[in-house]
Design a protein around this motif. Structure first.
Motif, PDB file in Angstrom:
ATOM      1  N   ALA A   1      44.152  29.488 -19.993  1.00  0.00           N
ATOM      2  CA  ALA A   1      43.041  30.183 -20.653  1.00  0.00           C
ATOM      3  C   ALA A   1      43.295  31.686 -20.621  1.00  0.00           C
ATOM      4  CB  ALA A   1      41.734  29.850 -19.941  1.00  0.00           C
ATOM      5  N   THR A   2      43.071  32.359 -21.751  1.00  0.00           N
ATOM      6  CA  THR A   2      43.363  33.793 -21.834  1.00  0.00           C
ATOM      7  C   THR A   2      42.165  34.577 -22.369  1.00  0.00           C
ATOM      8  OG1 THR A   2      44.235  33.664 -24.098  1.00  0.00           O
ATOM      9  CG2 THR A   2      45.795  33.281 -22.303  1.00  0.00           C
ATOM     10  N   GLY A   3      42.160  35.851 -22.037  1.00  0.00           N
ATOM     11  CA  GLY A   3      41.095  36.735 -22.494  1.00  0.00           C
ATOM     12  C   GLY A   3      41.125  36.986 -23.981  1.00  0.00           C
ATOM     13  N   ALA A   4      42.334  37.012 -24.577  1.00  0.00           N
ATOM     14  CA  ALA A   4      42.456  37.251 -26.016  1.00  0.00           C
ATOM     15  C   ALA A   4      41.721  36.185 -26.816  1.00  0.00           C
ATOM     16  CB  ALA A   4      43.930  37.290 -26.415  1.00  0.00           C
ATOM     17  N   LEU A   5      41.748  34.943 -26.328  1.00  0.00           N
ATOM     18  CA  LEU A   5      41.021  33.866 -27.003  1.00  0.00           C
ATOM     19  C   LEU A   5      39.548  33.856 -26.616  1.00  0.00           C
ATOM     20  CD1 LEU A   5      43.577  30.917 -26.623  1.00  0.00           C
ATOM     21  CD2 LEU A   5      43.326  32.514 -28.524  1.00  0.00           C
ATOM     22  N   ALA A   6      39.250  34.189 -25.364  1.00  0.00           N
ATOM     23  CA  ALA A   6      37.868  34.129 -24.873  1.00  0.00           C
ATOM     24  C   ALA A   6      36.946  35.067 -25.633  1.00  0.00           C
ATOM     25  CB  ALA A   6      37.834  34.447 -23.377  1.00  0.00           C
ATOM     26  N   VAL A   7      37.440  36.246 -25.985  1.00  0.00           N
ATOM     27  CA  VAL A   7      36.578  37.219 -26.667  1.00  0.00           C
ATOM     28  C   VAL A   7      36.203  36.748 -28.069  1.00  0.00           C
ATOM     29  CG1 VAL A   7      37.429  39.198 -25.344  1.00  0.00           C
ATOM     30  CG2 VAL A   7      38.602  38.549 -27.442  1.00  0.00           C
ATOM     31  N   VAL A   8      37.019  35.866 -28.657  1.00  0.00           N
ATOM     32  CA  VAL A   8      36.696  35.299 -29.972  1.00  0.00           C
ATOM     33  C   VAL A   8      35.726  34.129 -29.812  1.00  0.00           C
ATOM     34  CG1 VAL A   8      37.638  34.175 -32.028  1.00  0.00           C
ATOM     35  CG2 VAL A   8      38.912  36.020 -30.908  1.00  0.00           C
ATOM     36  N   MET A   9      35.903  33.369 -28.730  1.00  0.00           N
ATOM     37  CA  MET A   9      35.100  32.164 -28.517  1.00  0.00           C
ATOM     38  C   MET A   9      33.634  32.462 -28.231  1.00  0.00           C
ATOM     39  SD  MET A   9      37.736  30.064 -26.072  1.00  0.00           S
ATOM     40  CE  MET A   9      39.309  29.443 -26.667  1.00  0.00           C
ATOM     41  N   VAL A  10      33.349  33.609 -27.609  1.00  0.00           N
ATOM     42  CA  VAL A  10      31.997  33.864 -27.123  1.00  0.00           C
ATOM     43  C   VAL A  10      30.970  33.836 -28.253  1.00  0.00           C
ATOM     44  CG1 VAL A  10      32.312  36.386 -27.235  1.00  0.00           C
ATOM     45  CG2 VAL A  10      30.577  35.404 -25.720  1.00  0.00           C
ATOM     46  N   ALA A  11      31.329  34.336 -29.430  1.00  0.00           N
ATOM     47  CA  ALA A  11      30.381  34.345 -30.553  1.00  0.00           C
ATOM     48  C   ALA A  11      30.046  32.925 -30.986  1.00  0.00           C
ATOM     49  CB  ALA A  11      30.969  35.132 -31.724  1.00  0.00           C
ATOM     50  N   LEU A  12      31.052  32.040 -31.008  1.00  0.00           N
ATOM     51  CA  LEU A  12      30.827  30.642 -31.387  1.00  0.00           C
ATOM     52  C   LEU A  12      29.944  29.939 -30.362  1.00  0.00           C
ATOM     53  CD1 LEU A  12      31.507  28.153 -33.150  1.00  0.00           C
ATOM     54  CD2 LEU A  12      33.529  27.816 -31.722  1.00  0.00           C
ATOM     55  N   VAL A  13      30.221  30.163 -29.080  1.00  0.00           N
ATOM     56  CA  VAL A  13      29.457  29.500 -28.018  1.00  0.00           C
ATOM     57  C   VAL A  13      28.005  29.960 -28.028  1.00  0.00           C
ATOM     58  CG1 VAL A  13      29.236  29.212 -25.518  1.00  0.00           C
ATOM     59  CG2 VAL A  13      31.500  29.147 -26.582  1.00  0.00           C
ATOM     60  N   MET A  14      27.799  31.253 -28.202  1.00  0.00           N
ATOM     61  CA  MET A  14      26.432  31.794 -28.202  1.00  0.00           C
ATOM     62  C   MET A  14      25.622  31.277 -29.386  1.00  0.00           C
ATOM     63  SD  MET A  14      26.988  35.762 -27.003  1.00  0.00           S
ATOM     64  CE  MET A  14      25.244  36.105 -27.207  1.00  0.00           C
ATOM     65  N   THR A  15      26.279  31.065 -30.518  1.00  0.00           N
ATOM     66  CA  THR A  15      25.578  30.665 -31.734  1.00  0.00           C
ATOM     67  C   THR A  15      25.394  29.154 -31.844  1.00  0.00           C
ATOM     68  OG1 THR A  15      26.569  32.573 -32.839  1.00  0.00           O
ATOM     69  CG2 THR A  15      25.535  30.906 -34.241  1.00  0.00           C
ATOM     70  N   HIS A  16      26.420  28.394 -31.485  1.00  0.00           N
ATOM     71  CA  HIS A  16      26.399  26.951 -31.753  1.00  0.00           C
ATOM     72  C   HIS A  16      26.555  26.082 -30.511  1.00  0.00           C
ATOM     73  CE1 HIS A  16      26.514  27.674 -36.080  1.00  0.00           C
ATOM     74  NE2 HIS A  16      27.461  28.557 -35.864  1.00  0.00           N
ATOM     75  N   GLY A  17      26.956  26.656 -29.382  1.00  0.00           N
ATOM     76  CA  GLY A  17      27.078  25.859 -28.164  1.00  0.00           C
ATOM     77  C   GLY A  17      28.506  25.445 -27.854  1.00  0.00           C
ATOM     78  N   VAL A  18      28.699  24.924 -26.639  1.00  0.00           N
ATOM     79  CA  VAL A  18      30.041  24.636 -26.150  1.00  0.00           C
ATOM     80  C   VAL A  18      30.671  23.439 -26.852  1.00  0.00           C
ATOM     81  CG1 VAL A  18      29.316  23.078 -24.283  1.00  0.00           C
ATOM     82  CG2 VAL A  18      31.393  24.461 -24.016  1.00  0.00           C
ATOM     83  N   GLU A  19      29.888  22.500 -27.362  1.00  0.00           N
ATOM     84  CA  GLU A  19      30.455  21.343 -28.048  1.00  0.00           C
ATOM     85  C   GLU A  19      31.223  21.762 -29.301  1.00  0.00           C
ATOM     86  OE1 GLU A  19      30.638  18.294 -26.978  1.00  0.00           O
ATOM     87  OE2 GLU A  19      29.432  18.626 -25.176  1.00  0.00           O
ATOM     88  N   TYR A  20      30.694  22.751 -29.993  1.00  0.00           N
ATOM     89  CA  TYR A  20      31.399  23.268 -31.167  1.00  0.00           C
ATOM     90  C   TYR A  20      32.692  23.968 -30.749  1.00  0.00           C
ATOM     91  CZ  TYR A  20      27.784  22.177 -34.594  1.00  0.00           C
ATOM     92  OH  TYR A  20      26.934  21.517 -35.433  1.00  0.00           O
ATOM     93  N   LEU A  21      32.703  24.555 -29.564  1.00  0.00           N
ATOM     94  CA  LEU A  21      33.937  25.167 -29.052  1.00  0.00           C
ATOM     95  C   LEU A  21      35.006  24.103 -28.853  1.00  0.00           C
ATOM     96  CD1 LEU A  21      35.644  27.447 -27.859  1.00  0.00           C
ATOM     97  CD2 LEU A  21      34.526  27.033 -25.655  1.00  0.00           C
ATOM     98  N   PHE A  22      34.637  22.972 -28.257  1.00  0.00           N
ATOM     99  CA  PHE A  22      35.615  21.906 -28.048  1.00  0.00           C
ATOM    100  C   PHE A  22      36.186  21.420 -29.380  1.00  0.00           C
ATOM    101  CE2 PHE A  22      32.954  20.759 -24.060  1.00  0.00           C
ATOM    102  CZ  PHE A  22      33.600  21.756 -23.345  1.00  0.00           C
ATOM    103  N   ALA A  23      35.318  21.241 -30.381  1.00  0.00           N
ATOM    104  CA  ALA A  23      35.789  20.811 -31.700  1.00  0.00           C
ATOM    105  C   ALA A  23      36.717  21.863 -32.311  1.00  0.00           C
ATOM    106  CB  ALA A  23      34.599  20.555 -32.620  1.00  0.00           C
ATOM    107  N   THR A  24      36.384  23.129 -32.117  1.00  0.00           N
ATOM    108  CA  THR A  24      37.210  24.216 -32.644  1.00  0.00           C
ATOM    109  C   THR A  24      38.586  24.227 -31.990  1.00  0.00           C
ATOM    110  OG1 THR A  24      35.236  25.560 -33.042  1.00  0.00           O
ATOM    111  CG2 THR A  24      37.347  26.717 -32.935  1.00  0.00           C
ATOM    112  N   VAL A  25      38.628  23.981 -30.693  1.00  0.00           N
ATOM    113  CA  VAL A  25      39.901  23.964 -29.973  1.00  0.00           C
ATOM    114  C   VAL A  25      40.791  22.829 -30.472  1.00  0.00           C
ATOM    115  CG1 VAL A  25      40.964  23.602 -27.705  1.00  0.00           C
ATOM    116  CG2 VAL A  25      38.996  25.111 -27.919  1.00  0.00           C
TER     117      VAL A  25
END
Length: 513
Positions: free
Chosen positions: A64-88
């Motif tokens: 896990a890296t910070g370069a990816l985390a800073v992009v993920m936070v907007a998705l998680v805040m808006t749609h939740g962690v399940e959408y993050l898993f699908a995105t990954v």
């Protein structure tokens, strides 16, 4: 490399050192992305294990890296962690396709000044990321900088760790220096009960085996519209950082190739981690440098680091949580010192000014924005600089042959940047009835060049004069012939002849906008 007992010991100890440094990094990046710490730790384990097994460069560490985390936070805040898993998962599929289509080879287009800016910027980012460990929680979730004895203790332990890492290689190579630094400083803190922040203060890392989990999202176009842009950005960032790290590790280990294999391995790892509750990841330059510095050179070091991390999560969380953060900060500070390209500061006055500006620009954009943007900006600026320099090189040696024809011997490539300079070489009003353009030392590169040739031929045709092309290279001949601009007037060369003089057919591309 032969797996002797000494080599196996070095690889395992390197893996242990990397695993210890991975824990706070994975937890911190999980907090950045707005997910549970175990989501980051599981990603570090799964991505690290799969890429170590199948990646393009032995000894390279992913997680896990910070370069990816800073992009993920907007998705998680808006749609939740399940959408993050699908995105990954989708991100991984994109990376696999990039590997299958061999898109990784384009990393060779990254100029060396961009690489220098990349490592310098990343070193600064790693340094700045460690500064958060010098903050303490305040009221209402705020953070304040340490002061007084807590700060003195923290700085003292960081300095001690760095000193140990510097001294140990001069005394013995039995144990990797970073591991010695962590072990000795942790022993001192635990033995004397020194009150400093520890890994457990960030979060508990206790957990079990990652479990298979289908992302709980609707399978429809609306979901795809949400996750596709994030997946595309994450895939690009992940591959760029991974492939640049691949090159950097390759310079240390004197290995080449493996870009497509690394793309497929990264994609496979992210696809799998998305189905096991992980946040995805990519190559980690900091951890890779720790591994290199500790002597790790084979896949065993990466595999063991991932397995050690899983052991920490399942069985040794209580012990790992006692490690002082100061020891890990000291290790990362030594990584910063080793990663930063100090020679770039010395050579800046020796290299072209444009390359110096690219180094500074990529470093700044890496720090202020993100790695992917920095690399793209650096490549674009380098390409434009190259195009500008080549555009200024076009010129001609002019001769008159015994038949009275004027011969323009072109020097330099004819492409979009040099077409204006090319047109200024000719004087269709005063030239004789026959003009020959000799491309022995030139190349016709693109559509702009074809257009420039047609416009020039039209001017001579309007003036009642003839323009012929000579000494076309095979690739130039193919380009002009495909455009339908060549007229073969002799039987000397029905297919292709280097010395044949070709007339130009006008009106093919259209002379007007």
């Amino acid at each position: 490399m032969r797996f002797t007992p000494a080599r196996i010991k070095t690889e395992l100890l390197s893996g242990l050192t990397v695993a210890l440094a991975l824990v706070p990094e994975a937890v911190a990046f999980a907090f950045v992305a707005g997910v549970h710490p175990l989501v980051g730790l599981y990603a570090a384990f799964i991505v690290g294990l799969i890429t170590a097994l199948f990646g393009g460069r032995p000894g390279m560490i992913s997680g896990a890296t910070g370069a990816l985390a800073v992009v993920m936070v907007a998705l998680v805040m808006t749609h939740g962690v399940e959408y993050l898993f699908a995105t990954v998962v989708l991100m991984g599929v994109m990376q696999i396709l990039a590997g299958l289509f061999h898109l990784g080879k384009f990393i060779r287009l990254v100029p060396h000044p961009v690489m220098l800016g990349f490592v310098n910027g990343l070193a600064i980012v790693i340094f700045m990321a460690q500064l958060t460990q010098f903050q303490v929680a305040g009221p209402e979730g705020t953070h304040a900088w340490m002061s007084g004895w807590p700060l003195i203790n923290m700085l003292g332990l960081v300095a001690a760790t760095m000193a140990i890492i510097w001294l140990v290689p001069k005394i013995t190579t039995i144990i990797p220096a970073p591991l010695a630094g962590i072990a000795i400083v942790a022993g001192i803190v635990i033995a004397f009960g020194i009150d400093v922040p520890r890994v457990g203060d960030l979060a508990s890392i206790k957990g079990g085996l990652p479990e298979f989990h289908l992302p709980m999202v609707p399978l429809n176009l609306e979901t795809l519209e949400i996750i596709f842009p994030f997946a595309l950005i994450l895939a690009a960032i992940g591959l760029i950082e991974s492939l640049l790290t691949l090159n950097l590790v390759g310079e240390i280990t004197e290995q080449t190739g493996g870009a497509s294999r690394e793309c497929i391995a990264q994609g496979t790892a992210n696809t799998v981690t998305g189905f096991f509750g992980g946040m995805g990841g990519c190559a980690m330059i900091g951890q890779s440098m720790i591994n290199m510095k500790s002597g790790g050179r084979t896949r065993l070091s990466g595999i063991s680091s991932a397995l050690f991390l899983l052991i920490f999560i399942m069985f040794a969380s209580g012990l790992i949580e006692q490690i002082p953060l100061a020891a890990l900060v000291g290790v990362m500070f030594m990584v910063v010192i080793g990663t930063f390209a100090w020679q770039s500061l010395r050579i800046m006055r020796l290299i072209p000014l444009s390359d110096t500006l690219v180094i500074i620009l990529v470093t700044a954009v890496t720090v202020l924005s993100d790695l992917a943007v920095a690399v793209v900006v650096g490549v674009i600026v380098s390409a434009l600089t190259y195009a500008w320099n080549n555009a200024r090189r076009i010129h001609a040696h002019i001769e008159t042959n015994p038949d009275g024809a004027k011969v323009y011997k072109i020097e330099g490539p004819l492409f979009f940047g040099s077409t204006d300079g090319f047109a200024e070489l000719f004087d269709h009003k005063t030239d004789p009835d026959l003009v020959i353009v000799d491309f022995m030392n030139s190349r016709v590169v693109d559509q702009s060049a074809l257009q420039a040739i047609e416009v020039l031929a039209s001017k001579y045709e309007t003036a009642g004069k003839a323009l012929q092309l000579r000494h076309l290279s095979r690739d130039c001949h193919r380009l002009l012939n495909r455009a339908g601009q060549l007229m073969v007037d002799s039987n000397d060369d029905p297919q292709y002849g280097l010395a044949v003089d070709y007339s130009v057919i006008t009106g093919i591309l259209g002379g007007k906008h």
